[in-house]
Design an enzyme around this catalytic site. Structure first.
Site, PDB file in Angstrom:
ATOM      1  N   CYS A 104       1.242   5.587  -0.624  1.00 32.62           N
ATOM      2  CA  CYS A 104       2.401   6.298  -0.085  1.00 32.62           C
ATOM      3  C   CYS A 104       3.566   5.342   0.141  1.00 32.62           C
ATOM      4  CB  CYS A 104       2.019   7.006   1.207  1.00 32.62           C
ATOM      5  SG  CYS A 104       3.353   8.005   1.904  1.00 32.62           S
ATOM      6  N   CYS A 196      -2.694  12.366   6.688  1.00 33.47           N
ATOM      7  CA  CYS A 196      -1.796  13.490   6.946  1.00 33.47           C
ATOM      8  C   CYS A 196      -2.167  14.732   6.148  1.00 33.47           C
ATOM      9  CB  CYS A 196      -0.356  13.078   6.647  1.00 33.47           C
ATOM     10  SG  CYS A 196      -0.053  12.587   4.932  1.00 33.47           S
TER      11      CYS A 196
END
Length: 356
Positions: A104, A196
Site C-alpha cells: 500500500c 483495513c
C-alpha cells in the site's frame, strides 16, 4: 511571509492527528488529506480496530475542524483494489504470505499523496508514521516498538526528500499523552490492529481470500484441498486450501502429532502443506525479487535483515538477488519482505521468493 504548505495524511487516528497539530505549531499551512481506499460492510465489536475503517474519515474531519485547517477525502478504491487487494489474494493462493501494508505504501499512498500535494501547491507531505528522514535517508523511528520504517523501505529518493514524519523522535506513549492534553477528537481511540480490508474474527483472512477467489473462475479452481505431510513425507492430515496457512504457523493445523508442529513449507503446485518441528524452520538463504536500494547503497554487503514486521532482524550477507543468513533465521516466508538495515538506517529490501 507566506507559510509553506504541507499535505498531512489523516487516518482519523491519534498518530496522524498529533502529527498535524505539531505541524501547525511549527508554522506550516496544513491541509488534511484522507484516502478512501475500501468499503467496509462489516460492523460491530472490533470494527474500530482496523486501520482506515470507514468511521476514520469522519474522525479525521473532526480533528481538522477542531484544529482549524481544511480537510479533503479522495477516492482511491480502484487503485487500492488493483495494487493491494488483488495481489494479496493471489499471494495466498500461491502459498505465499503477503505484506499488504508495504504494498500500500509502495504503490498507493505515498505516490498519491505526492500527486495530490502537487495539485494543491504543497511542497511537503507528512504522515503519522514512526520513522525518520535525515538528508533524504530513511531511518527507523525512536520508538522501537512502533517503528514503521519497514513499510517504507521502497520509498523513492525523490519522495523521501519531500516527506515529513513529525512523530519519528517520539514514543507512542508521548503521542497519546499529547493528544489527550490537546483535547483532540479521538484522543483515547484504540490502536488499529487489523488489515483495513479484511473482516474481524478467527479465519477472517481465509474467508476473504475464498470470497474474492470464488468471484473469478481462474482463481476459484485454485481453492482445492490437499494433504499435510511431515518432514519424512508421511501424510499426517488434510486441509481445505493452502490459503489457510503461513510458514511458521503452529495453531489451527488440525493435526495431532504428539509434539509441536509448525508449517515449514507450502507447495502450491500440488496443494501440499509441509509441517515439522521448530528446528525445521531454520533458514540459511533467501532469494529476493523487486529489490529496491537507497541510492548510495551497493551490494554485496552485510546488513541486519528483518524478514517480517516486528522481526528484530538477523545478520545477513546481501548479494544481488539473495540473502545469506549469518545468524539463525526462522519462519522466513515467501511473499514477505526482507528489509535491510545498517544500525537504524534503512538500506533497502525486496520480496522473498524462495527459502532454503
Amino acid at each position: 511571509m507566506e507559510k509553506e504548505r504541507v499535505i498531512v495524511a489523516m487516518s482519523g487516528g491519534v498518530d496522524s492527528s498529533v502529527a498535524a497539530a505539531r505541524l501547525l505549531d511549527a508554522g506550516y499551512d496544513v491541509v488534511g488529506c484522507t484516502l478512501h481506499l475500501w468499503d467496509y460492510p462489516e460492523s460491530g465489536p472490533g470494527s474500530h480496530a482496523r486501520c482506515c475503517a470507514p468511521e476514520d474519515q469522519y474522525d479525521a474531519r473532526r480533528v481538522a475542524d477542531a484544529l482549524g485547517f481544511p480537510h479533503f477525502t479522495f477516492d482511491r478504491r480502484a487503485l487500492f483494489a488493483k495494487n493491494v487487494v488483488e495481489p494479496f489474494v493471489e499471494a495466498y493462493l500461491a502459498g505465499e504470505t503477503p505484506s499488504p501494508c508495504t504494498a500500500c505504501n509502495r504503490t498507493v499512498k505515498l505516490f498519491e499523496l505526492v500527486d495530490i500535494a502537487r495539485k494543491l501547491g504543497a511542497e511537503k507531505v507528512a504522515t503519522g508514521h514512526y520513522a525518520r528522514v535525515k538528508d533524504g535517508r530513511l531511518f527507523a523511528g525512536r520508538d522501537a516498538s512502533k517503528d514503521q520504517s519497514y513499510f517504507l523501505y521502497a520509498t523513492p529518493q525523490a519522495i523521501l526528500e519531500r516527506m515529513l514524519f513529525p512523530l519519528g523522535d517520539s514514543t507512542k506513549e508521548e503521542v497519546r499523552a499529547e493528544a489527550v492534553s490537546r483535547n483532540l477528537p479521538g484522543a483515547t481511540k484504540g490502536e488499529s490492529q487489523e488489515l483495513c480490508f479484511v473482516g474481524d474474527g478467527a479465519g477472517a483472512y481465509a474467508r476473504f481470500v475464498e470470497d474474492r477467489a470464488k468471484a473469478q473462475p481462474s482463481h476459484s479452481a485454485r481453492l482445492r484441498p490437499g494433504p499435510i505431510v511431515d518432514d519424512t513425507g508421511r501424510v499426517v492430515g488434510a486441509h481445505d486450501g493452502i490459503h489457510r496457512f503461513t510458514v511458521g504457523q503452529r495453531k489451527g493445523l488440525g493435526i495431532a502429532l504428539g509434539e509441536a508442529a509448525f508449517v515449514t513449507r507450502i507447495s502450491a503446485a500440488d496443494s501440499t502443506v509441509h509441517v515439522g518441528p521448530k528446528t525445521s524452520l531454520a533458514a540459511t538463504r533467501a532469494k529476493l525479487r523487486d529489490i529496491v536500494l537507497a541510492s548510495d547503497v551497493t551490494l554485496p554487503r552485510e546488513a541486519l535483515a528483518r524478514v517480517r514486521y516486528r522481526h528484530k532482524g538477523v545478520r545477513a550477507l546481501a548479494t544481488g538477488d539473495s540473502l545469506e543468513f549469518l545468524d539463525s533465521a526462522g519462519a522466513v516466508a515467501p511473499g514477505q519482505v526482507a528489509v535491510l538495515y545498517d544500525g537504524d538506517r534503512v538500506l533497502g529490501g525486496g520480496t522473498i521468493t524462495e527459502v532454503t
